[in-house]
Design a protein around this motif. Sequence first.
Motif, mmCIF file in Angstrom:
data_model
loop_
_atom_site.group_PDB
_atom_site.id
_atom_site.type_symbol
_atom_site.label_atom_id
_atom_site.label_comp_id
_atom_site.label_asym_id
_atom_site.label_seq_id
_atom_site.Cartn_x
_atom_site.Cartn_y
_atom_site.Cartn_z
ATOM 1 N N GLY A 118 -5.492 -16.863 16.813
ATOM 2 C CA GLY A 118 -6.027 -16.364 15.559
ATOM 3 C C GLY A 118 -5.078 -16.627 14.408
ATOM 4 O O GLY A 118 -3.863 -16.610 14.554
ATOM 5 N N TYR A 119 -5.646 -16.912 13.278
ATOM 6 C CA TYR A 119 -4.868 -17.142 12.064
ATOM 7 C C TYR A 119 -5.390 -16.215 10.979
ATOM 8 O O TYR A 119 -6.591 -16.004 10.846
ATOM 9 N N THR A 120 -4.463 -15.709 10.200
ATOM 10 C CA THR A 120 -4.834 -14.893 9.051
ATOM 11 C C THR A 120 -4.328 -15.601 7.811
ATOM 12 O O THR A 120 -3.142 -15.877 7.673
ATOM 13 N N VAL A 121 -5.236 -15.922 6.915
ATOM 14 C CA VAL A 121 -4.886 -16.610 5.678
ATOM 15 C C VAL A 121 -4.815 -15.563 4.579
ATOM 16 O O VAL A 121 -5.737 -14.786 4.366
ATOM 17 N N ILE A 122 -3.680 -15.563 3.909
ATOM 18 C CA ILE A 122 -3.463 -14.588 2.845
ATOM 19 C C ILE A 122 -3.546 -15.303 1.510
ATOM 20 O O ILE A 122 -2.927 -16.334 1.292
ATOM 21 N N ASP A 123 -4.295 -14.745 0.624
ATOM 22 C CA ASP A 123 -4.436 -15.290 -0.722
ATOM 23 C C ASP A 123 -3.153 -14.970 -1.486
ATOM 24 O O ASP A 123 -2.755 -13.807 -1.581
ATOM 25 N N PRO A 124 -2.479 -15.986 -2.039
ATOM 26 C CA PRO A 124 -1.216 -15.736 -2.734
ATOM 27 C C PRO A 124 -1.364 -14.782 -3.929
ATOM 28 O O PRO A 124 -0.474 -13.972 -4.200
ATOM 29 N N GLU A 125 -2.460 -14.871 -4.632
ATOM 30 C CA GLU A 125 -2.671 -13.974 -5.787
ATOM 31 C C GLU A 125 -2.740 -12.517 -5.334
ATOM 32 O O GLU A 125 -2.119 -11.647 -5.933
ATOM 33 N N THR A 126 -3.499 -12.265 -4.285
ATOM 34 C CA THR A 126 -3.649 -10.903 -3.784
ATOM 35 C C THR A 126 -2.313 -10.372 -3.273
ATOM 36 O O THR A 126 -1.962 -9.208 -3.524
ATOM 37 N N ALA A 127 -1.559 -11.221 -2.564
ATOM 38 C CA ALA A 127 -0.255 -10.791 -2.053
ATOM 39 C C ALA A 127 0.684 -10.454 -3.208
ATOM 40 O O ALA A 127 1.424 -9.463 -3.159
ATOM 41 N N ARG A 128 0.672 -11.247 -4.266
ATOM 42 C CA ARG A 128 1.533 -10.997 -5.421
ATOM 43 C C ARG A 128 1.140 -9.683 -6.100
ATOM 44 O O ARG A 128 2.002 -8.891 -6.475
ATOM 45 N N GLU A 129 -0.147 -9.432 -6.244
ATOM 46 C CA GLU A 129 -0.600 -8.188 -6.875
ATOM 47 C C GLU A 129 -0.182 -6.980 -6.052
ATOM 48 O O GLU A 129 0.270 -5.972 -6.599
ATOM 49 N N ARG A 130 -0.291 -7.065 -4.748
ATOM 50 C CA ARG A 130 0.102 -5.939 -3.891
ATOM 51 C C ARG A 130 1.613 -5.690 -3.962
ATOM 52 O O ARG A 130 2.063 -4.558 -3.954
ATOM 53 N N ARG A 131 2.384 -6.787 -4.007
ATOM 54 C CA ARG A 131 3.833 -6.626 -4.118
ATOM 55 C C ARG A 131 4.199 -5.938 -5.427
ATOM 56 O O ARG A 131 5.059 -5.069 -5.473
ATOM 57 N N ASP A 132 3.531 -6.334 -6.516
ATOM 58 C CA ASP A 132 3.804 -5.722 -7.821
ATOM 59 C C ASP A 132 3.438 -4.241 -7.817
ATOM 60 O O ASP A 132 4.125 -3.415 -8.425
#
Length: 158
Positions: A118-132
Amino acid sequence: MTGNRDRFSTATRLRIIGEQTAARVYRSQNRRQDRRSRLTGRAAFLALVVCTMVVALAYPMRQYVSQRNEIADQERVAREAKQRVEELRDEKARLRDDAYIQRLAREHLHYLMPGETGYTVIDPETARERRDENRGAADRPWYSNVLDGVDTADRPKN
């Protein structure tokens, strides 16, 4: 002769003509008043009948209209319920199929069959928003994070 002369004098004639005219006027006024009274009585009776009919029919008509609206609402609710029952029957039939259950497990629960990777693809925009959003949360007291969570839960999502 004085009687004859009195009879034909101008003053006497004018007096007689005045009396006759007054009698005619009085009779015509009485006739008009008789006609007016009859017409007024008839009009009053007709108005009374019309008002009675309006009052007698107002409540049943209001009930009829409100019941027609209620019937239309209940028919709509029944149609929606029938449609929902059909949808649920279709869903029940689909849930009896093992392939459908496996597909749902893969899509919603991210299950894998043995031997699959299984692979999980993470959207870079969403990851950046969550980090912020999470940055600085560790630097504050725990109750501030709880209160911020309550505040963001109350805000409408755009």
